[in-house]
Design a protein around this motif. Structure first.
Motif, PDB file in Angstrom:
ATOM      1  N   GLU A   1      -6.626  -0.349   5.439  1.00  0.00           N
ATOM      2  CA  GLU A   1      -7.265   0.703   6.246  1.00  0.00           C
ATOM      3  C   GLU A   1      -6.222   1.565   6.950  1.00  0.00           C
ATOM      4  OE1 GLU A   1     -10.318  -0.598   8.919  1.00  0.00           O
ATOM      5  OE2 GLU A   1     -11.004  -2.164   7.543  1.00  0.00           O
TER       6      GLU A   1
ATOM      7  N   LYS B   1      -4.564   3.863   4.431  1.00  0.00           N
ATOM      8  CA  LYS B   1      -5.479   4.955   4.076  1.00  0.00           C
ATOM      9  C   LYS B   1      -5.441   6.046   5.156  1.00  0.00           C
ATOM     10  CE  LYS B   1      -9.266   3.567   2.216  1.00  0.00           C
ATOM     11  NZ  LYS B   1     -10.652   3.028   2.047  1.00  0.00           N
TER      12      LYS B   1
ATOM     13  N   PHE C   1       0.814  -1.211   0.000  1.00  0.00           N
ATOM     14  CA  PHE C   1       0.000   0.000   0.000  1.00  0.00           C
ATOM     15  C   PHE C   1       0.857   1.274   0.000  1.00  0.00           C
ATOM     16  CE2 PHE C   1      -2.492  -3.409   1.847  1.00  0.00           C
ATOM     17  CZ  PHE C   1      -3.677  -3.324   1.128  1.00  0.00           C
TER      18      PHE C   1
ATOM     19  N   ASN D   1      -2.196   7.960   4.848  1.00  0.00           N
ATOM     20  CA  ASN D   1      -2.255   8.857   3.695  1.00  0.00           C
ATOM     21  C   ASN D   1      -3.019  10.135   4.002  1.00  0.00           C
ATOM     22  OD1 ASN D   1      -0.775   7.135   2.042  1.00  0.00           O
ATOM     23  ND2 ASN D   1      -2.588   6.071   1.263  1.00  0.00           N
ATOM     24  N   THR D   2      -4.101  10.016   4.782  1.00  0.00           N
ATOM     25  CA  THR D   2      -4.885  11.213   5.105  1.00  0.00           C
ATOM     26  C   THR D   2      -4.140  12.120   6.057  1.00  0.00           C
ATOM     27  OG1 THR D   2      -6.011  10.126   6.974  1.00  0.00           O
ATOM     28  CG2 THR D   2      -7.063   9.979   4.809  1.00  0.00           C
TER      29      THR D   2
END
Length: 432
Positions: free
Chosen positions: A424, A427, A34, A430-431
């Protein structure tokens, strides 16, 4: 695509055995998929309650692992209690005898002076070392995972030094609401200090990650900047797709640490009564306990006349434990009978789901485990003291065992796969 780097600060790492190491070994296994390159920071000479080399195969090649020495006061504890060659068990387990005054004294010292835990002496050296490391080797995010919650205080120190680096505090278990917190016999001042540092970590971290909805509700009261549930799970690579040969006995198996707070007296009572009423059941049934077991549990099993039906296995590697889960007739899931019981979702629960064997859970019927069992159809949950329904559930499973129909088909478990959960996590990073 250029990989982003994340520094993961964890006390438990290979070759540690037990539940504490699995979550971040498995995240590390899949993070590269990821777009994140993990860098591990862990002690050079830690005190592990058990060793398991089977996790080594999960670690991707060329992962950077940084190690520095740690001083822990466990030799002082061993000298005080006369346990000079024993490994230190987590969760207040006494395998061979009831706690004496020396054990109680050492627990009092641990709770009141070693705040937040005996790894506190690693905090300052780690902050100093990692501050120098990060100046030369920048990362895009920092993750600390606890317990031990000293790891979060390392993160707190680094957040002061590098305020722009996002910091995620991962709580595998609660801090002041953990089941054995009251057993620390804290003074009001020590209790206040524990709560102070817990709230400071919760509020300063850019994101708090917890493993259950109940924990999320608990920590939301402290007003974190951001909080998210990323549960534990199972690794599809660990679950063999081949046909499993089930135990010939009616095995009721508990895999993992079994402390006094999880001791299911209603289960032992129910099994004892069934044995008295159905001689064939006593011949067929086997209680299989794999892992460290508190002295009080074995005492109760003996007092209910079930010692002849007990098979106790001290420790198995993770691979062997998975096999035991798949071959058992019934999997016994025990929730700590404590104030935070509704929010407890143990790591092994998800591996139980993946094993596709019927689960008999003992715990709150309105908690997080109950919700997942209802969603997946994987088994039953009975309240802690409900001996009548426990007996009924066991008899129903036994009847199906005798007829050759004791099977379940769990549904909707794919979202609990370690790879999916790592997605998850990525993600979230990344935010940030």
């Amino acid at each position: 695509m250029k990989m982003k780097k994340v520094l993961i600060i964890t006390y438990y790492w290979i070759p540690s055995g037990g539940a504490g190491v699995q979550r971040w070994v498995k995240f590390t296994k899949y993070l590269r998929d990821f777009g994140w390159e993990p860098v591990i920071y862990t002690p050079e000479n830690p005190e592990y309650p058990s060793v398991d080399t089977s996790f080594e195969r999960d670690i991707p090649q060329n992962i950077e692992v940084i190690k520095t020495p740690i001083w822990e006061p466990y030799n002082v504890y061993r000298n005080l209690t006369g346990k000079k060659h024993e490994a230190i068990n987590a969760g207040f387990i006494s395998e061979n005898k009831k706690q004496g005054w020396k054990d109680k004294l050492s627990i009092w010292i641990r709770g009141n002076f070693l705040i937040p835990d005996p790894r506190r002496f690693w905090i300052k050296p780690s902050v100093k070392y990692l501050t120098a490391y990060l100046k030369k080797n920048p990362v895009d995010a920092i993750i600390t995972t606890g317990p031990p919650h000293s790891m979060h205080l390392i993160g707190l120190g680094l957040k002061s030094a590098f305020p722009t680096i996002p910091w995620v505090a991962d709580f595998r278990d609660p801090w002041t609401n953990i089941d054995f917190y009251k057993e620390l016999n804290l003074t009001p001042m020590a209790d206040k200090i524990h709560h102070y540092f817990e709230k400071k970590v919760i509020c300063k971290a850019d994101s708090v990650v917890v493993v259950s909805g109940g924990m999320k509700e608990e920590y939301e009261l402290m007003q974190p900047k951001h909080i998210q549930v990323i549960s534990n799970g199972y690794d599809a690579d660990d679950v063999k797709a081949t046909t499993v040969k089930l135990d010939l006995k009616f095995t009721i198996s508990h895999i993992g640490t079994l402390n006094a707070a999880r001791n299911p007296k209603a289960v032992w009572e129910a099994l004892s009564e069934i044995c008295s009423e159905y001689p064939e059941f006593k011949t067929d049934m086997q209680i299989q306990l794999v892992g460290k077991v508190d002295f009080s549990v074995l005492e109760d099993i003996n007092s209910f006349g079930l010692s002849e039906n007990l098979l106790k296995i001290d420790y198995l590697s993770h691979t062997e434990a998975i096999e035991k889960q798949q071959t058992s007739q019934v999997l016994l899931l025990l929730i700590n009978n404590s104030g935070n019981a509704k929010g407890i979702l143990t790591g092994k629960f998800y591996e139980y789901l993946a094993a596709q064997r019927p689960i008999l859970a003992i715990g709150p019927t309105d908690g997080d485990v109950a919700a997942v069992l209802s969603e997946t159809g994987a088994g039953k949950i009975i309240d802690f003291e409900d001996e009548i329904n426990t007996k009924q559930a066991v008899l129903e499973y036994y009847k199906r065992f005798k007829s050759g129909s004791l099977n379940v088909k769990t549904e909707s478990v794919e979202r609990f796969s370690r790879r999916s959960l790592t997605g998850e996590l990525a993600k979230l990073l990344n935010t940030l």
